[in-house]
Design an enzyme around this catalytic site. Structure first.
Site, short mmCIF file in Angstrom:
data_model
loop_
_atom_site.label_atom_id
_atom_site.label_comp_id
_atom_site.label_asym_id
_atom_site.label_seq_id
_atom_site.Cartn_x
_atom_site.Cartn_y
_atom_site.Cartn_z
N GLY A 36 0.86 -0.96 0.15
CA GLY A 36 -0.44 0.06 0.34
C GLY A 36 0.54 1.18 -0.50
O GLY A 36 0.15 2.21 -0.65
N MET A 37 2.01 0.80 0.35
CA MET A 37 2.87 2.04 0.30
C MET A 37 3.85 2.44 -0.54
O MET A 37 4.36 3.69 -0.53
CB MET A 37 3.79 2.68 1.63
CG MET A 37 2.52 2.57 3.36
SD MET A 37 2.06 4.85 3.32
CE MET A 37 3.80 5.69 4.01
N LYS A 55 12.74 0.47 -0.43
CA LYS A 55 11.67 0.97 -0.34
C LYS A 55 11.15 1.62 -1.29
O LYS A 55 11.53 3.24 -0.20
CB LYS A 55 11.03 0.35 1.59
CG LYS A 55 9.74 0.59 1.05
CD LYS A 55 8.68 -0.34 1.88
CE LYS A 55 7.80 0.14 2.36
NZ LYS A 55 6.62 -0.15 3.45
N ASP A 148 0.75 -4.02 11.72
CA ASP A 148 -0.21 -4.72 11.27
C ASP A 148 1.10 -6.32 10.86
O ASP A 148 1.60 -6.38 9.64
CB ASP A 148 0.57 -3.97 9.54
CG ASP A 148 -0.50 -4.50 8.32
OD1 ASP A 148 -1.69 -4.67 8.81
OD2 ASP A 148 -0.26 -4.19 7.45
#
Length: 501
Positions: A36-37, A55, A148
Site C-alpha cells: 500500500g505504501m 523501498k 500490522d
C-alpha cells in the site's frame, strides 16, 4: 476531462525502475514486491558491494504530504531499532522526487508461504513466536507500535530467523499524529478489537495480532477470517476462536492457554507486555519434538529445499487432478467465460486503471444469469502467461475467454478494447473498442456485457438490463479514486482503499 486528469497527475513521471537504473550509489536489479505504501526493489550497493532492498513511496502517493511524512516516519521508526529480528535501515534518500530508504535485503520466505506449504510442529511455532515477540519487545521498548503484524510482513531467512518488516503503519509515541479520527489501520483479519473500534491502541494491540498469527501457524487457518471484511470484523469483536484441538492434535494445553490469553477481547485481560508472552512461551520449549533444532531455530522448511523439479511435478499433478475433476463433474447449462486481466498499454502508473476496469467488466458479466464467470483469482493466475487460450480454457473449464487492453488516444481519452474468443477453438468471436470521451463511465462495462450477451445468444432478463443501466457516477475524478481503491483493496491494503473510496 480524462486528459486533464492525466496531465495534472505529477506521479505519471515515475516509472517502474528498470534493471541497471542508478539510484544514488545503488544499481537496481529487479522489483521484488509492492504494497500500500510503496514498491520494493532488489539493488546492488556499489559502494559497499552488497545487496540491499530499496523501498520507494508509491507513485500514487508521492504528491500527498501526509503520506510522504508517514513514509519517512516508517524509516525513522525502524532506524530507532537494533535487533536481529527487525529489518535494518541503512539510509534515507530521494530519487527524481520519489522518497526511498535502503534496508538490509533478507533472502528467505515469507511466513505466509511457510504456513501455506509446511506443517509446523508446536516447537517450531513456539520458537518462531518467541523471536517475533522479542522483536516486538524491542520495538515497544523504543515506543514503536507495529500495528500490522501478519504473515506477509515477516520473512524467515535461511537460518530460520524471522525478521519483522513493513513498519508502514507504525505509530511512534510522542510523534505527530497522522491518523484521521475514526480511521482504521491494519489488515482486517489480524486487527485487534481496539483497532476496529478506533480509539487508543497500545502494545497489547500488537500482541492480539501475534495471537492471530500463532493460531494460523499451528492450524493453517485464521481464527476470525470470514467471507467479507464486515463479517471478519464482527467476528473479531464478538466470536471466541475455535479451540486448537478442532484443527490439530499437535498443540498442547499450554500453547492453547497462551493463544487464548493473547486473543482476549479486552486488552486489560490480555498479556500486558511482550516479555510476559516470551516467558510463558519459553516454558513450553521443554518438550522437544522431532524436526526441531536444539538451538531453538526453526528448521528450513523441507519443501523449500527439494528444488524446482519437485515443484514442477506437483504443479503438473495439480493441473491433472483439477482437469480430471472438472471432466468428471456435471456440466453446467450456463456458458462459462474467463475474463483475463486487461493489458495496460499506457504508463506503469496506469496499471490500477486496467485492473479496475477488468474488475468492473467482470462484475457486469456476473450479473447475467445465463453466463458463468470464473473467479477473479483463477483468471488472474494467467496474467502475462504464455499459455495458449485452448490450454487456459481446458484448465479453467471455460468455453470462452475475454481479453482486452486499455490505452489512451492522442487527446488523452481512455480507449478500452475488448475481444471475445472461443477458448477451445482459439478463434475470435467479437471485438470492439469503447472511448470514454463518447461514453459515460459505467456505459463501458454495460456495453461490453450487452455485446457479449448478443454474441453468445444469451437472453438478458429485464431486471438484469435495469441493473446494467445503473450509473453510480459520471464524475471522472470520483471514478479514478474508485479504481485506485480497488487496487489497494486487491492488495488487502484496506486502510488506503478506504481513503480512496
Amino acid at each position: 476531462m480524462a486528459s486533464d486528469h492525466r496531465k495534472d497527475d505529477h506521479t505519471e513521471s515515475h516509472r517502474i525502475l528498470a534493471t541497471g537504473t542508478i539510484v544514488s550509489h545503488y544499481r537496481i536489479v529487479e522489483k521484488i514486491g509492492s504494497g500500500g505504501m510503496g514498491d520494493v526493489y532488489l539493488a546492488d550497493d556499489t559502494g559497499l558491494n552488497r545487496r540491499v532492498a530499496l523501498k520507494f513511496l508509491s507513485s500514487l502517493l508521492c504528491q500527498d504530504e501526509t503520506y510522504r511524512t508517514r513514509f519517512k516516519r516508517e524509516a525513522q521508526a525502524v532506524a530507532k531499532l537494533d535487533h536481529p529480528n527487525i529489518v535494518t535501515i541503512h539510509e534515507v534518500g530521494e530519487h527524481e522526487g520519489r522518497p526511498f530508504f535502503a534496508m538490509r535485503y533478507v533472502a528467505g520466505w515469507s511466513l505466509a508461504e511457510i504456513i501455506d506449504k509446511n506443517e509446523l510442529t508446536q516447537n517450531e511455532v513456539v520458537d518462531l513466536s518467541i523471536q517475533i515477540c522479542e522483536g516486538l519487545q524491542e520495538a515497544h521498548k523504543a515506543g514503536v507500535l507495529h500495528r500490522d503484524i501478519k504473515p506477509n510482513n515477516i520473512i524467515v531467512d535461511s537460518n530460520g530467523r524471522p525478521i519483522l518488516l513493513d513498519f508502514g503503519l507504525a505509530a511512534i509515541k510522542g510523534s505527530e499524529k497522522l491518523t484521521k479520527t475514526g480511521s482504521m489501520f491494519g489488515t482486517t483479519g489480524y486487527m485487534s478489537p481496539e483497532q476496529i473500534k478506533p480509539g487508543q491502541t497500545d502494545e497489547r494491540s500488537d500482541l492480539f495480532s501475534l495471537g492471530v498469527l500463532m493460531f494460523e501457524m499451528i492450524t493453517g487457518k485464521s481464527p476470525f477470517m470470514r467471507d467479507s471484511d464486515h463479517a471478519t470484523m464482527y467476528s473479531i469483536l464478538s466470536d471466541d476462536p475455535e479451540p486448537l484441538a478442532k484443527y490439530t492434535s499437535r498443540a498442547s494445553e499450554g500453547l492453547q492457554r497462551v493463544i487464548t490469553k493473547l486473543l482476549e477481547k479486552k486488552s486489560s485481560h490480555r498479556y500486558q507486555t511482550a516479555s510476559d508472552v516470551v516467558a510463558d512461551l519459553k516454558r513450553l520449549q521443554g518438550s522437544q519434538e522431532p524436526g526441531t533444532l536444539s538451538n531453538g531455530a526453526i528448521r528450513v522448511p523441507k519443501y523449500l529445499l527439494i528444488g524446482a523439479a519437485l515443484a514442477a511435478i506437483v504443479a503438473v499433478m495439480a493441473v491433472y487432478v483439477f482437469t480430471e475433476r472438472k471432466s468428471d463433474g456435471t456440466k453446467s447449462s450456463r456458458k462459462m467465460i474467463a475474463v483475463l486481466p486487461f493489458e495496460n498499454l499506457g504508463t506503469a502508473d496506469n496499471n490500477y486503471i486496467a485492473a479496475g476496469r477488468t474488475q468492473e467488466i467482470r462484475a457486469a458479466l456476473m450479473g447475467l444469469s445465463g453466463l458463468g464467470v470464473i473467479s477473479r483469482r483463477s483468471s488472474c493466475a494467467y496474467e502475462e502467461s504464455d499459455k495458449t487460450l485452448p490450454q487456459i480454457g481446458k484448465e479453467l473449464g471455460v468455453n470462452y475467454a475475454l481479453e482486452g487492453s486499455i490505452r489512451w488516444d492522442k487527446n488523452g481519452r481512455e480507449v478500452v478494447e475488448a475481444q471475445l474468443f472461443d477458448a477451445q477453438a482459439d478463434t475470435l468471436i467479437w471485438s470492439d473498442n469503447f472511448r470514454t470521451g463518447s461514453l459515460r463511465i459505467s456505459d463501458v462495462q454495460s456495453s461490453i456485457a450487452t455485446k457479449i450477451a448478443e454474441a453468445l445468444d444469451i437472453v438478458i432478463l429485464e431486471p438484469e438490463r435495469q441493473a446494467l443501466e445503473i450509473r453510480p457516477t459520471d464524475n471522472l475524478e470520483a471514478h479514478d479514486f474508485y479504481l485506485r481503491g480497488l487496487e489497494y483493496d486487491d492488495h488487502h491494503e484496506f486502510t488506503f482503499a478506504e481513503e480512496m473510496f
